[in-house]
Scaffold this motif. Structure first.
Motif, PDB file in Angstrom:
ATOM      1  N   ARG A 161       0.890  -1.220   0.135  1.00 29.73           N
ATOM      2  CA  ARG A 161      -0.047   0.042  -0.153  1.00 29.73           C
ATOM      3  C   ARG A 161       0.908   1.370  -0.076  1.00 29.73           C
ATOM      4  O   ARG A 161       0.365   2.188  -0.417  1.00 29.73           O
ATOM      5  N   TYR A 162       2.138   1.174   0.418  1.00 29.41           N
ATOM      6  CA  TYR A 162       3.093   2.162   0.493  1.00 29.41           C
ATOM      7  C   TYR A 162       3.618   2.540  -0.843  1.00 29.41           C
ATOM      8  O   TYR A 162       4.142   3.684  -0.995  1.00 29.41           O
ATOM      9  N   LEU A 163       3.334   1.759  -1.576  1.00 28.73           N
ATOM     10  CA  LEU A 163       3.910   1.866  -3.051  1.00 28.73           C
ATOM     11  C   LEU A 163       2.884   2.589  -3.978  1.00 28.73           C
ATOM     12  O   LEU A 163       2.177   1.897  -4.486  1.00 28.73           O
ATOM     13  N   ARG A 164       2.828   3.748  -4.290  1.00 32.52           N
ATOM     14  CA  ARG A 164       1.615   4.672  -4.767  1.00 32.52           C
ATOM     15  C   ARG A 164       1.524   4.081  -6.415  1.00 32.52           C
ATOM     16  O   ARG A 164       2.797   3.813  -7.013  1.00 32.52           O
ATOM     17  N   GLY A 165       0.333   3.805  -6.631  1.00 36.65           N
ATOM     18  CA  GLY A 165      -0.188   3.587  -7.991  1.00 36.65           C
ATOM     19  C   GLY A 165      -0.076   1.983  -8.011  1.00 36.65           C
ATOM     20  O   GLY A 165      -0.363   1.603  -9.213  1.00 36.65           O
ATOM     21  N   ILE A 166       0.110   1.314  -7.082  1.00 36.26           N
ATOM     22  CA  ILE A 166       0.256  -0.166  -7.185  1.00 36.26           C
ATOM     23  C   ILE A 166      -1.154  -0.700  -6.588  1.00 36.26           C
ATOM     24  O   ILE A 166      -1.699  -1.617  -7.208  1.00 36.26           O
ATOM     25  N   LYS A 167      -1.390  -0.289  -5.557  1.00 30.92           N
ATOM     26  CA  LYS A 167      -2.601  -0.721  -4.859  1.00 30.92           C
ATOM     27  C   LYS A 167      -3.809   0.064  -5.316  1.00 30.92           C
ATOM     28  O   LYS A 167      -3.952   1.284  -5.254  1.00 30.92           O
ATOM     29  N   LYS A 168      -4.908  -0.726  -5.660  1.00 26.13           N
ATOM     30  CA  LYS A 168      -6.204  -0.135  -5.975  1.00 26.13           C
ATOM     31  C   LYS A 168      -7.152  -0.629  -4.966  1.00 26.13           C
ATOM     32  O   LYS A 168      -7.569  -1.823  -4.721  1.00 26.13           O
ATOM     33  N   SER A 169      -7.772   0.390  -4.165  1.00 27.19           N
ATOM     34  CA  SER A 169      -8.409   0.247  -2.978  1.00 27.19           C
ATOM     35  C   SER A 169      -9.975   0.192  -3.247  1.00 27.19           C
ATOM     36  O   SER A 169     -10.345   1.057  -4.077  1.00 27.19           O
ATOM     37  N   HIS A 170     -10.767  -0.452  -2.711  1.00 29.19           N
ATOM     38  CA  HIS A 170     -12.065  -0.741  -2.652  1.00 29.19           C
ATOM     39  C   HIS A 170     -12.823  -0.879  -1.419  1.00 29.19           C
ATOM     40  O   HIS A 170     -12.257  -1.349  -0.547  1.00 29.19           O
ATOM     41  N   GLY A 171     -13.877  -0.405  -1.311  1.00 27.51           N
ATOM     42  CA  GLY A 171     -14.713  -0.956  -0.033  1.00 27.51           C
ATOM     43  C   GLY A 171     -15.399  -2.197  -0.305  1.00 27.51           C
ATOM     44  O   GLY A 171     -15.749  -2.391  -1.636  1.00 27.51           O
ATOM     45  N   ASN A 220      -5.471  -7.242   9.085  1.00 30.03           N
ATOM     46  CA  ASN A 220      -6.052  -5.789   9.854  1.00 30.03           C
ATOM     47  C   ASN A 220      -7.299  -5.112   9.046  1.00 30.03           C
ATOM     48  O   ASN A 220      -7.177  -4.168   8.787  1.00 30.03           O
ATOM     49  N   GLY A 221      -8.167  -6.213   8.826  1.00 28.28           N
ATOM     50  CA  GLY A 221      -9.475  -5.611   8.390  1.00 28.28           C
ATOM     51  C   GLY A 221      -9.475  -5.371   6.783  1.00 28.28           C
ATOM     52  O   GLY A 221     -10.141  -4.285   6.380  1.00 28.28           O
ATOM     53  N   PHE A 222      -8.368  -5.661   6.201  1.00 25.78           N
ATOM     54  CA  PHE A 222      -8.154  -5.622   4.714  1.00 25.78           C
ATOM     55  C   PHE A 222      -8.161  -6.750   4.070  1.00 25.78           C
ATOM     56  O   PHE A 222      -7.693  -7.868   4.814  1.00 25.78           O
ATOM     57  N   ILE A 223      -8.764  -7.080   2.783  1.00 25.45           N
ATOM     58  CA  ILE A 223      -8.470  -8.077   1.999  1.00 25.45           C
ATOM     59  C   ILE A 223      -7.608  -7.882   0.883  1.00 25.45           C
ATOM     60  O   ILE A 223      -7.993  -6.865   0.185  1.00 25.45           O
ATOM     61  N   TYR A 224      -6.469  -8.711   0.520  1.00 27.28           N
ATOM     62  CA  TYR A 224      -5.621  -8.610  -0.524  1.00 27.28           C
ATOM     63  C   TYR A 224      -5.739  -9.671  -1.415  1.00 27.28           C
ATOM     64  O   TYR A 224      -5.618 -10.555  -1.335  1.00 27.28           O
ATOM     65  N   LYS A 225      -5.769  -8.960  -2.699  1.00 14.05           N
ATOM     66  CA  LYS A 225      -5.753  -9.914  -3.751  1.00 14.05           C
ATOM     67  C   LYS A 225      -5.078  -9.196  -5.059  1.00 14.05           C
ATOM     68  O   LYS A 225      -5.455  -8.196  -5.447  1.00 14.05           O
ATOM     69  N   GLY A 226      -3.993  -9.959  -5.328  1.00  9.15           N
ATOM     70  CA  GLY A 226      -3.035  -9.198  -6.753  1.00  9.15           C
ATOM     71  C   GLY A 226      -2.895  -7.675  -6.210  1.00  9.15           C
ATOM     72  O   GLY A 226      -2.202  -7.378  -5.136  1.00  9.15           O
ATOM     73  N   LEU A 227      -3.203  -6.943  -7.043  1.00 10.30           N
ATOM     74  CA  LEU A 227      -2.899  -5.533  -7.012  1.00 10.30           C
ATOM     75  C   LEU A 227      -4.165  -4.774  -6.253  1.00 10.30           C
ATOM     76  O   LEU A 227      -4.023  -3.438  -6.452  1.00 10.30           O
ATOM     77  N   HIS A 228      -4.893  -5.441  -5.808  1.00  7.05           N
ATOM     78  CA  HIS A 228      -6.306  -4.673  -5.056  1.00  7.05           C
ATOM     79  C   HIS A 228      -6.424  -5.145  -3.552  1.00  7.05           C
ATOM     80  O   HIS A 228      -5.895  -6.013  -3.213  1.00  7.05           O
ATOM     81  N   ASN A 229      -7.006  -4.085  -2.931  1.00  4.41           N
ATOM     82  CA  ASN A 229      -7.320  -4.331  -1.609  1.00  4.41           C
ATOM     83  C   ASN A 229      -8.689  -3.969  -1.407  1.00  4.41           C
ATOM     84  O   ASN A 229      -9.163  -2.985  -2.017  1.00  4.41           O
ATOM     85  N   PHE A 230      -9.589  -4.649  -0.255  1.00  2.00           N
ATOM     86  CA  PHE A 230     -10.835  -4.456  -0.217  1.00  2.00           C
ATOM     87  C   PHE A 230     -10.762  -4.062   1.390  1.00  2.00           C
ATOM     88  O   PHE A 230     -10.421  -4.848   2.293  1.00  2.00           O
ATOM     89  N   ARG A 231     -11.387  -2.973   1.939  1.00  4.56           N
ATOM     90  CA  ARG A 231     -11.467  -2.535   3.025  1.00  4.56           C
ATOM     91  C   ARG A 231     -12.797  -2.972   3.669  1.00  4.56           C
ATOM     92  O   ARG A 231     -13.800  -2.923   3.254  1.00  4.56           O
ATOM     93  N   LEU A 232     -12.687  -3.754   4.628  1.00  6.45           N
ATOM     94  CA  LEU A 232     -13.704  -4.111   5.448  1.00  6.45           C
ATOM     95  C   LEU A 232     -14.109  -3.325   6.676  1.00  6.45           C
ATOM     96  O   LEU A 232     -15.381  -3.570   7.082  1.00  6.45           O
ATOM     97  N   HIS A 233     -13.522  -2.352   6.957  1.00  9.63           N
ATOM     98  CA  HIS A 233     -13.562  -1.593   8.160  1.00  9.63           C
ATOM     99  C   HIS A 233     -13.615  -0.029   7.768  1.00  9.63           C
ATOM    100  O   HIS A 233     -12.694   0.239   6.975  1.00  9.63           O
ATOM    101  N   PRO A 234     -14.210   0.850   8.116  1.00  9.38           N
ATOM    102  CA  PRO A 234     -13.763   2.059   8.200  1.00  9.38           C
ATOM    103  C   PRO A 234     -12.348   2.502   9.213  1.00  9.38           C
ATOM    104  O   PRO A 234     -12.232   1.581   9.895  1.00  9.38           O
TER     105      PRO A 234
END
Length: 365
Positions: A17-27, A102-116
């Motif tokens: 997540r610290y590498l900008r442009g690599i992670k794509k975040s979603h709820g 920590n309340g995130f789901i990671y798959k490839g270049l994507h992460n999904f946030r499970l919590h605020p």
């Protein structure tokens, strides 16, 4: 459960997540299109359907008081009804090689946030796990980011999705407890999820219905209501007022207790307080109620879990934050929806008791 703890896995994935442009975040909410692109398999669990939105019960001039809305684009359309609502199908998506940290789901270049973010561990956010000792062969995640942020959506969406997860694998959720009444409900609804903040999921099933209230969701919601009514049976009574006080997002009603007391004295309403009463006490008071009344908000879903078809809810709406979200559930469950819009008093609002009485007279009994 298909839980394996036989080897340590090393994964720096959460640090990407610290590498900008690599992670794509979603709820983790209404993300069917993204899940489809990441899945190895997807299928329809239940078809969608269409319904006609019923008109709410309200006094003339109430809608004219609205000065702001929440999650409601057109309150005039929502309350007057008569339009067709398309409820999306319920779909499942199978993904492989998932990390849950920590309340995130990671798959490839994507992460999904499970919590605020305010529910997450700040320390773990900066220094997430890299050594994982929990593996699950066949996991099924039923939690959503919206459900973990709003108690009402947890009851209607996440708890209804639990049955889907239990049928597909090990029901998995985060080890973060966002609500004080959650443990009681999980016990009452026979939910026994595996909780973790650091796990590798070899195969994971995720679900999406785009927040639709299709027939399958109605049946799952009704099954949960039946479990609660079997545990907390009661004879029919006039109604219940659920006090919100200062819980949740601020919307202070200056005469909340006064209105509740008048309803008790004049009509025999019961009064419960979400900041003081246990879930069991609230559910027992709501069981058998003909009418549920309270300030608009997630706390009313305690009562909505118990109301039977043909009963009614009367929502006390702040003029600056009018919301039709509760009506989505009352429409699904054939419950009459009514409301009174308050009168603004600086940052807060008050409700006219006479208008409450006149609105009650509109409801079918």
């Amino acid at each position: 459960m298909n839980i394996i703890q036989k080897k340590i896995r090393f994964s720096p994935i959460a640090y990407t997540r610290y590498l900008r442009g690599i992670k794509k975040s979603h709820g983790m909410f209404r993300e069917g299109e993204i899940l489809q692109s990441l899945s190895v398999k997807s299928w329809r669990i239940a078809p969608g359907n269409t319904t006609i939105s019923p008109k709410a019960f309200f006094l003339e001039g109430q809608l004219d008081r609205i000065t702001g809305t929440a999650y409601t684009d057109d309150p005039f359309k929502a309350m007057n009804g008569g339009f067709e609502v398309e409820h999306q199908e319920t779909r499942a998506y199978k993904l492989k090689d998932i990390w849950m940290i920590n309340g995130f789901i990671y798959k490839g270049l994507h992460n999904f946030r499970l919590h605020p973010t305010y529910q997450l561990s700040n320390k773990m956010n900066y220094f997430p796990h890299v050594l994982i000792d929990t593996e699950i062969d066949h996991a099924a995640l039923y939690s959503t980011s919206e459900g973990n942020q709003y108690f009402g959506l947890w009851l209607t969406d996440d708890c209804a999705n639990y049955a889907l997860a239990a049928a597909e694998g090990t029901p998995v959720t985060s080890n973060i407890i966002p609500y004080s009444h959650m443990a009681e409900y999980e016990s009452f609804l026979e939910m026994n999820p595996f909780r973790t903040n650091a796990a590798y999921l070899k195969n994971a099933i995720l679900f999406d219905d785009n927040w639709g209230n299709n027939e399958s969701k109605h049946l799952r919601f009704a099954a949960n209501r039946a479990k609660l009514l079997a545990r907390f049976p009661a004879n029919s009574h006039p109604g219940v007022f659920i006090l919100r006080r200062n819980s949740g997002i601020s919307r202070v009603m200056l005469n909340e207790i006064e209105i509740a007391e008048k309803l008790r004295e004049k009509y025999g309403f019961k009064i419960v307080d979400v900041t003081q009463n246990m879930a069991s006490e609230i559910l027992l008071a709501c069981s058998g109620a003909k009418v549920l009344i309270g300030i608009e908000g997630s706390h009313l879903f305690h009562g909505l879990m118990m109301l039977e078809p043909g009963s009614s809810v009367l929502v006390l709406q702040p003029p600056t934050r009018f919301s039709a979200v509760i009506k989505n559930t009352t429409d699904m469950e054939n419950i009459n929806y009514s409301f009174v819009v308050g009168i603004q008093k600086e940052e807060n609002f008050s409700i006219d008791f006479e208008e409450v009485e006149r609105t009650l007279e509109l409801l079918p009994f």
